[in-house]
Motif scaffolding. Sequence first.
Motif, PDB file in Angstrom:
ATOM      1  N   ASP A   1       0.831  -1.199   0.000  1.00 44.76           N
ATOM      2  CA  ASP A   1       0.000   0.000   0.000  1.00 44.76           C
ATOM      3  C   ASP A   1       0.871   1.257   0.000  1.00 44.76           C
ATOM      4  O   ASP A   1       2.100   1.169   0.088  1.00 44.76           O
ATOM      5  CB  ASP A   1      -0.963  -0.003   1.185  1.00 44.76           C
ATOM      6  N   VAL A   2       0.217   2.407  -0.083  1.00 47.39           N
ATOM      7  CA  VAL A   2       0.941   3.678  -0.143  1.00 47.39           C
ATOM      8  C   VAL A   2       1.776   3.893   1.119  1.00 47.39           C
ATOM      9  O   VAL A   2       2.906   4.381   1.037  1.00 47.39           O
ATOM     10  CB  VAL A   2      -0.034   4.850  -0.373  1.00 47.39           C
ATOM     11  N   ALA A   3       1.258   3.521   2.274  1.00 43.74           N
ATOM     12  CA  ALA A   3       2.030   3.662   3.511  1.00 43.74           C
ATOM     13  C   ALA A   3       3.342   2.886   3.426  1.00 43.74           C
ATOM     14  O   ALA A   3       4.390   3.368   3.868  1.00 43.74           O
ATOM     15  CB  ALA A   3       1.214   3.196   4.708  1.00 43.74           C
TER      16      ALA A   3
ATOM     17  N   ILE B   1       5.789   4.824   1.244  1.00 44.32           N
ATOM     18  CA  ILE B   1       6.375   5.956   1.968  1.00 44.32           C
ATOM     19  C   ILE B   1       7.408   5.479   2.979  1.00 44.32           C
ATOM     20  O   ILE B   1       8.489   6.059   3.089  1.00 44.32           O
ATOM     21  CB  ILE B   1       5.273   6.791   2.643  1.00 44.32           C
TER      22      ILE B   1
ATOM     23  N   PHE C   1       8.687  13.313   3.708  1.00 44.11           N
ATOM     24  CA  PHE C   1       7.538  12.561   4.224  1.00 44.11           C
ATOM     25  C   PHE C   1       7.478  12.569   5.750  1.00 44.11           C
ATOM     26  O   PHE C   1       6.889  11.679   6.355  1.00 44.11           O
ATOM     27  CB  PHE C   1       7.586  11.124   3.690  1.00 44.11           C
TER      28      PHE C   1
ATOM     29  N   LEU D   1       3.036  13.000   7.648  1.00 45.54           N
ATOM     30  CA  LEU D   1       2.113  12.344   6.716  1.00 45.54           C
ATOM     31  C   LEU D   1       0.750  13.024   6.637  1.00 45.54           C
ATOM     32  O   LEU D   1       0.023  12.832   5.660  1.00 45.54           O
ATOM     33  CB  LEU D   1       1.961  10.872   7.076  1.00 45.54           C
TER      34      LEU D   1
ATOM     35  N   ARG E   1      -0.529  14.117   0.292  1.00 41.72           N
ATOM     36  CA  ARG E   1      -1.643  13.554  -0.472  1.00 41.72           C
ATOM     37  C   ARG E   1      -1.034  12.683  -1.563  1.00 41.72           C
ATOM     38  O   ARG E   1       0.125  12.858  -1.942  1.00 41.72           O
ATOM     39  CB  ARG E   1      -2.509  14.647  -1.103  1.00 41.72           C
ATOM     40  N   CYS E   2      -1.825  11.754  -2.085  1.00 41.88           N
ATOM     41  CA  CYS E   2      -1.306  10.878  -3.125  1.00 41.88           C
ATOM     42  C   CYS E   2      -2.378  10.567  -4.146  1.00 41.88           C
ATOM     43  O   CYS E   2      -3.572  10.710  -3.890  1.00 41.88           O
ATOM     44  CB  CYS E   2      -0.743   9.592  -2.536  1.00 41.88           C
TER      45      CYS E   2
ATOM     46  N   ASP F   1      -5.236   7.238  -0.342  1.00 40.30           N
ATOM     47  CA  ASP F   1      -4.743   7.532   1.002  1.00 40.30           C
ATOM     48  C   ASP F   1      -3.674   6.504   1.349  1.00 40.30           C
ATOM     49  O   ASP F   1      -3.270   5.708   0.498  1.00 40.30           O
ATOM     50  CB  ASP F   1      -5.878   7.569   2.014  1.00 40.30           C
ATOM     51  N   LEU F   2      -3.239   6.521   2.578  1.00 41.84           N
ATOM     52  CA  LEU F   2      -2.144   5.630   2.984  1.00 41.84           C
ATOM     53  C   LEU F   2      -2.485   4.158   2.818  1.00 41.84           C
ATOM     54  O   LEU F   2      -1.595   3.330   2.620  1.00 41.84           O
ATOM     55  CB  LEU F   2      -1.732   5.916   4.425  1.00 41.84           C
TER      56      LEU F   2
ATOM     57  N   PHE G   1       2.874  12.063  -5.360  1.00 45.91           N
ATOM     58  CA  PHE G   1       2.829  12.602  -4.004  1.00 45.91           C
ATOM     59  C   PHE G   1       2.834  14.113  -4.091  1.00 45.91           C
ATOM     60  O   PHE G   1       3.625  14.698  -4.830  1.00 45.91           O
ATOM     61  CB  PHE G   1       4.049  12.117  -3.190  1.00 45.91           C
TER      62      PHE G   1
END
Length: 83
Positions: free
Chosen positions: A28-30, A33, A47, A50, A54-55, A63-64, A76
Amino acid sequence: MKLLYFAWVKEKAGIAEEDVTLPAAISDVAGVIGWLKSRGENYALAFADLALIRCAVDQEHGDLATPVAGASEIAFFPPVTGG
């Protein structure tokens, strides 16, 4: 996968875009990052907060928790307001 950075995220990261191969464990995005932050101080600074990131995954806001499997692009950027 292409990663794009905009506005002050780009300035702090020191790069506008890059092509990367994510580690297989990232889902995932989290995770993206977290991996980016481990790559250097510039990413850690970009980063650091957080709540200000935004992404968009394949040009759709996320989202994350947004999954990244099969995605070709993640962007990002800071919060954007109209006016």
